[in-house]
Design a protein around this motif. Structure first.
Motif, PDB file in Angstrom:
ATOM      1  N   ALA A   1       0.825  -1.205   0.000  1.00 54.28           N
ATOM      2  CA  ALA A   1       0.000   0.000   0.000  1.00 54.28           C
ATOM      3  C   ALA A   1       0.860   1.256   0.000  1.00 54.28           C
ATOM      4  CB  ALA A   1      -0.917   0.006   1.227  1.00 54.28           C
ATOM      5  N   ASN A   2       0.264   2.367  -0.405  1.00 51.69           N
ATOM      6  CA  ASN A   2       0.857   3.686  -0.195  1.00 51.69           C
ATOM      7  C   ASN A   2       0.551   4.102   1.238  1.00 51.69           C
ATOM      8  OD1 ASN A   2       1.818   3.986  -2.848  1.00 51.69           O
ATOM      9  ND2 ASN A   2      -0.196   4.657  -3.562  1.00 51.69           N
ATOM     10  N   ILE A   3       1.594   4.404   1.989  1.00 52.61           N
ATOM     11  CA  ILE A   3       1.463   4.589   3.433  1.00 52.61           C
ATOM     12  C   ILE A   3       1.520   6.057   3.811  1.00 52.61           C
ATOM     13  CG2 ILE A   3       2.445   4.048   5.692  1.00 52.61           C
ATOM     14  CD1 ILE A   3       1.279   1.614   4.247  1.00 52.61           C
ATOM     15  N   ARG A   4       0.584   6.443   4.648  1.00 47.72           N
ATOM     16  CA  ARG A   4       0.612   7.753   5.284  1.00 47.72           C
ATOM     17  C   ARG A   4       0.597   7.538   6.789  1.00 47.72           C
ATOM     18  NH1 ARG A   4      -1.122  13.104   5.981  1.00 47.72           N
ATOM     19  NH2 ARG A   4      -2.757  13.345   7.552  1.00 47.72           N
ATOM     20  N   GLY A   5       1.408   8.293   7.521  1.00 47.37           N
ATOM     21  CA  GLY A   5       1.451   8.185   8.972  1.00 47.37           C
ATOM     22  C   GLY A   5       0.878   9.415   9.640  1.00 47.37           C
ATOM     23  N   ARG A   6       0.133   9.202  10.729  1.00 51.92           N
ATOM     24  CA  ARG A   6      -0.448  10.316  11.480  1.00 51.92           C
ATOM     25  C   ARG A   6      -0.446   9.973  12.961  1.00 51.92           C
ATOM     26  NH1 ARG A   6      -6.664  12.680  10.842  1.00 51.92           N
ATOM     27  NH2 ARG A   6      -6.698  13.835  12.811  1.00 51.92           N
ATOM     28  N   VAL A   7       0.054  10.874  13.786  1.00 46.36           N
ATOM     29  CA  VAL A   7       0.055  10.680  15.231  1.00 46.36           C
ATOM     30  C   VAL A   7      -1.229  11.267  15.801  1.00 46.36           C
ATOM     31  CG1 VAL A   7       1.232  11.175  17.397  1.00 46.36           C
ATOM     32  CG2 VAL A   7       2.565  10.765  15.325  1.00 46.36           C
ATOM     33  N   VAL A   8      -2.035  10.430  16.448  1.00 44.31           N
ATOM     34  CA  VAL A   8      -3.251  10.903  17.103  1.00 44.31           C
ATOM     35  C   VAL A   8      -2.932  11.328  18.527  1.00 44.31           C
ATOM     36  CG1 VAL A   8      -5.641  10.347  17.721  1.00 44.31           C
ATOM     37  CG2 VAL A   8      -4.612   9.339  15.681  1.00 44.31           C
ATOM     38  N   TYR A   9      -2.244  10.463  19.256  1.00 37.80           N
ATOM     39  CA  TYR A   9      -1.675  10.795  20.549  1.00 37.80           C
ATOM     40  C   TYR A   9      -0.560   9.804  20.826  1.00 37.80           C
ATOM     41  CZ  TYR A   9      -5.749   7.760  21.378  1.00 37.80           C
ATOM     42  OH  TYR A   9      -6.710   6.791  21.267  1.00 37.80           O
ATOM     43  N   ASN A  10       0.240  10.080  21.827  1.00 33.93           N
ATOM     44  CA  ASN A  10       1.399   9.238  22.123  1.00 33.93           C
ATOM     45  C   ASN A  10       1.419   8.931  23.614  1.00 33.93           C
ATOM     46  OD1 ASN A  10       3.727   7.804  21.863  1.00 33.93           O
ATOM     47  ND2 ASN A  10       5.069   9.572  21.654  1.00 33.93           N
ATOM     48  N   ILE A  11       0.726   7.849  23.983  1.00 30.46           N
ATOM     49  CA  ILE A  11       0.581   7.507  25.393  1.00 30.46           C
ATOM     50  C   ILE A  11       0.876   6.024  25.605  1.00 30.46           C
ATOM     51  CG2 ILE A  11      -1.163   9.288  25.824  1.00 30.46           C
ATOM     52  CD1 ILE A  11      -3.263   7.011  25.699  1.00 30.46           C
ATOM     53  N   LEU A  12       1.158   5.668  26.842  1.00 24.64           N
ATOM     54  CA  LEU A  12       1.169   4.263  27.222  1.00 24.64           C
ATOM     55  C   LEU A  12      -0.278   3.783  27.218  1.00 24.64           C
ATOM     56  CD1 LEU A  12       3.668   4.496  30.210  1.00 24.64           C
ATOM     57  CD2 LEU A  12       4.150   3.630  27.916  1.00 24.64           C
ATOM     58  N   SER A  13      -0.506   2.562  26.755  1.00 24.56           N
ATOM     59  CA  SER A  13      -1.896   2.135  26.557  1.00 24.56           C
ATOM     60  C   SER A  13      -2.673   2.069  27.868  1.00 24.56           C
ATOM     61  CB  SER A  13      -1.946   0.781  25.837  1.00 24.56           C
ATOM     62  OG  SER A  13      -1.480  -0.261  26.656  1.00 24.56           O
ATOM     63  N   GLU A  14      -1.988   1.897  28.996  1.00 20.50           N
ATOM     64  CA  GLU A  14      -2.694   1.877  30.275  1.00 20.50           C
ATOM     65  C   GLU A  14      -3.218   3.262  30.664  1.00 20.50           C
ATOM     66  OE1 GLU A  14       1.778   1.498  31.338  1.00 20.50           O
ATOM     67  OE2 GLU A  14       0.403   0.847  29.771  1.00 20.50           O
ATOM     68  N   ASN A  15      -2.767   4.298  29.955  1.00 15.95           N
ATOM     69  CA  ASN A  15      -3.257   5.654  30.212  1.00 15.95           C
ATOM     70  C   ASN A  15      -4.423   6.031  29.291  1.00 15.95           C
ATOM     71  OD1 ASN A  15      -1.379   6.114  32.253  1.00 15.95           O
ATOM     72  ND2 ASN A  15       0.156   6.872  30.823  1.00 15.95           N
ATOM     73  N   MET A  16      -4.998   5.046  28.615  1.00 14.38           N
ATOM     74  CA  MET A  16      -6.124   5.292  27.724  1.00 14.38           C
ATOM     75  C   MET A  16      -7.324   5.833  28.503  1.00 14.38           C
ATOM     76  SD  MET A  16      -7.026   5.253  24.627  1.00 14.38           S
ATOM     77  CE  MET A  16      -5.646   4.345  23.938  1.00 14.38           C
ATOM     78  N   LYS A  17      -8.058   6.756  27.890  1.00 13.65           N
ATOM     79  CA  LYS A  17      -9.260   7.336  28.484  1.00 13.65           C
ATOM     80  C   LYS A  17     -10.370   7.345  27.439  1.00 13.65           C
ATOM     81  CE  LYS A  17      -6.601  10.458  31.470  1.00 13.65           C
ATOM     82  NZ  LYS A  17      -6.319  11.873  31.841  1.00 13.65           N
TER      83      LYS A  17
END
Length: 416
Positions: free
Chosen positions: A118-134
Motif C-alpha cells: 500500500a501507499n502509506i501515510r502516517g499520522r500521530v493521534v496521541y502518544n501515550i502508554l496504553s494503560e493511560n487510555m481514556k
C-alpha cells in the motif's frame, strides 16, 4: 572506565565472554545489550573490559511526525494512526529508552515490506502508554479514523499498545460504521529484540487493511511461530498472556480468518461486512461514568453503594459462573436499577454464556432488574454500555440494545 553509553564492548569474566552495546544502569554493574537481544549485567570487579567500537553520533532529526512515503499510483492508500504503539519504535542505546519514531519514512524504514502492499501515510493521534487510555481518547481516535476515510484512505491501521487494545477496538467497533477495514495492530516485544513481532504483525495488518474485510478488527500473531496472524473481531478478542506473541485470542468465537505470512494470502472463516457495504457513520458519544466491578467471595455489597452515591450511570458486574453474586448484593442491585442505573451481569469464566435463570440466586438477580450480558466479554460489555448510554438514557431501550448483538459482540450460539 574508558567507555560510554552506546559503545560496543567485550567483557571477560570467570571464563565467560560478553559482547554488546553499553546500556544505562542504576547499579554498579555494567549492562550490555548482546546480539541475542537480551541484556546482561556484569559486576566489573575482576573483569577485563575491552572497547570494541565507539558509539556513532545521533543524526539530527529532519523528519516530520506526519507524512507520506514514496507513493505508487497503483497501490491502495492506507493511513497508519499512532496512539503510542511500538510498530516503528527504536532503541536509543545512550538512554536505554524505546522511543516511537512515527513519520511515514520511519515506518517504511522499519518495515519496508508494507510499501509493496500500500501507499502509506502516517499520522500521530496521541502518544501515550496504553494503560493511560481514556474514554475521550477513543472519541478523538474515532474522529481521526473518520477524517482519514473521508480524505480517501482505502484502509486504516491503528498502532496501539497491547495492554488495552481490546478496549479501544471494542470502542471503535460500536462508534463507527465503516466502508473500509479498520485494523488494530501492536507488538508484544519491542523492535530491538530478535523475537519482536512488530514487522510480521504490521505486514499482515496492512494486507487486511487493503482487503474487503470492512470490520473493526485486531490482527496479531496466531501462534508462537512466524507462520500466520489471526484476524479477530474487535468485540470478541482478548489479550490472554502477558508476553507471548500469540497473546490475543478470540473468545466465544472463531477468528474472522487468518493471514498466511509466507504467501500473504487471507483465508476467512466467519462472515464479515464487505468493503463498501456501509456508508461512513460516526456515533462517538460515550458515557464515561460506567464501572466494571469484579465480584469476589465475601465482597461487601456497599461497594455498589459507592457507585450509586458517586453518580455513576452504568455498572457491569463480573460475576461467578453463570453470572452470580452473593444474595446480599441483590438489594443494592435493585437500588441501582430503581435509580435508573443499568446493571449488566457478565462472567469471570470468559468462555461460555451468562444465564441467570438456572439457579434461584440468578432469578433473584433478574427480578432485581439486572441485564444478562449473554456471552460478551466483561470489558466489551463495559465499553458497549458506555456507548449505549451515550445514545439513550431510557433504561428499557438500554436493556434491549445491551441484549442485542450490534457488532458481533454477542454470538447466537456460544462455542463449547
Amino acid at each position: 572506565m574508558d567507555f560510554e553509553l552506546g559503545d560496543r564492548i567485550r567483557i571477560e569474566k570467570d571464563g565467560n565472554v560478553y559482547e554488546g552495546i553499553v546500556m544505562p544502569t542504576t547499579t554498579d554493574h555494567v549492562v550490555v545489550k548482546m546480539v541475542s537481544g537480551y541484556n546482561a549485567g556484569i559486576d566489573p570487579e575482576g573483569a577485563t573490559i575491552t572497547l570494541l567500537d565507539k558509539a556513532q553520533p545521533k543524526p539530527s532529526a529532519k523528519k516530520t511526525p506526519e507524512g507520506k512515503a514514496k507513493a505508487s499510483k497503483k497501490l491502495p492508500k492506507v493511513t497508519i494512526l499512532s496512539t503510542g504503539g511500538t510498530i516503528a519504535s527504536k532503541v536509543d542505546y545512550r538512554t536505554g529508552a524505546v522511543t516511537a519514531q512515527f513519520s511515514a519514512d520511519d515506518i517504511v524504514d522499519a518495515i519496508p515490506e508494507i510499501t509493496e502492499i500500500a501507499n502509506i501515510r502516517g499520522r500521530v493521534v496521541y502518544n501515550i502508554l496504553s494503560e493511560n487510555m481514556k474514554t475521550e481518547y477513543w472519541t478523538e481516535l474515532a474522529q481521526a479514523v473518520a477524517e482519514e476515510i473521508e480524505n480517501g484512505a482505502d484502509g486504516i491501521i491503528v498502532a496501539h499498545g497491547t495492554d488495552t487494545m481490546m478496549y479501544s477496538a471494542a470502542a471503535l467497533s460500536f462508534m463507527l460504521k465503516t466502508p473500509v477495514p479498520i485494523v488494530f495492530v501492536g507488538s508484544q516485544r519491542s523492535a530491538d529484540r530478535p523475537s519482536s513481532d512488530n514487522a510480521m504483525n504490521a505486514i499482515c495488518a496492512t494486507k487486511v487493511a487493503v482487503s474487503d474485510i470492512a470490520e473493526v478488527c485486531v490482527v496479531m500473531h496466531d501462534s508462537a511461530c512466524d507462520d500466520r496472524c489471526a484476524i479477530h473481531y474487535g468485540t470478541k478478542v482478548r489479550k490472554m498472556h502477558t508476553s507471548r506473541r500469540n497473546a490475543f485470542q478470540s473468545i466465544n468465537s472463531e477468528p474472522i480468518g487468518y493471514v498466511d505470512y509466507s504467501t500473504k494470502k487471507i483465508e476467512t472463516i466467519l462472515p464479515y461486512t464487505k468493503r463498501g457495504t456501509h456508508e461512513l457513520e460516526v456515533k462517538s458519544t460515550l458515557e464515561p461514568k460506567c464501572a466494571l466491578i469484579k465480584f469476589v467471595p465475601g465482597a461487601d455489597p456497599e461497594i455498589l453503594s459507592y457507585y450509586i452515591d458517586s453518580g455513576y450511570k452504568g455498572i457491569v458486574i463480573e460475576g461467578t459462573g453463570l453470572g452470580h453474586v452473593s444474595t446480599d448484593w441483590i438489594p443494592n442491585i435493585r437500588r441501582l436499577t430503581e435509580a435508573g442505573i443499568p446493571v449488566v451481569m457478565t462472567s469471570q469464566c470468559l468462555n461460555g454464556r451468562v444465564c441467570d435463570r438456572v439457579y434461584d440466586t440468578g432469578r433473584d438477580i433478574l427480578k432485581a432488574g439486572a441485564i444478562e450480558g449473554e456471552d460478551m466479554l466483561p470489558e466489551v460489555a463495559l465499553v458497549k454500555l458506555m456507548w449505549v448510554l451515550g445514545q439513550s438514557g431510557n433504561l428499557e431501550e438500554v436493556a434491549a440494545i445491551m441484549g442485542t448483538s450490534v457488532e458481533n459482540e454477542i454470538t447466537e450460539c456460544t462455542l463449547k
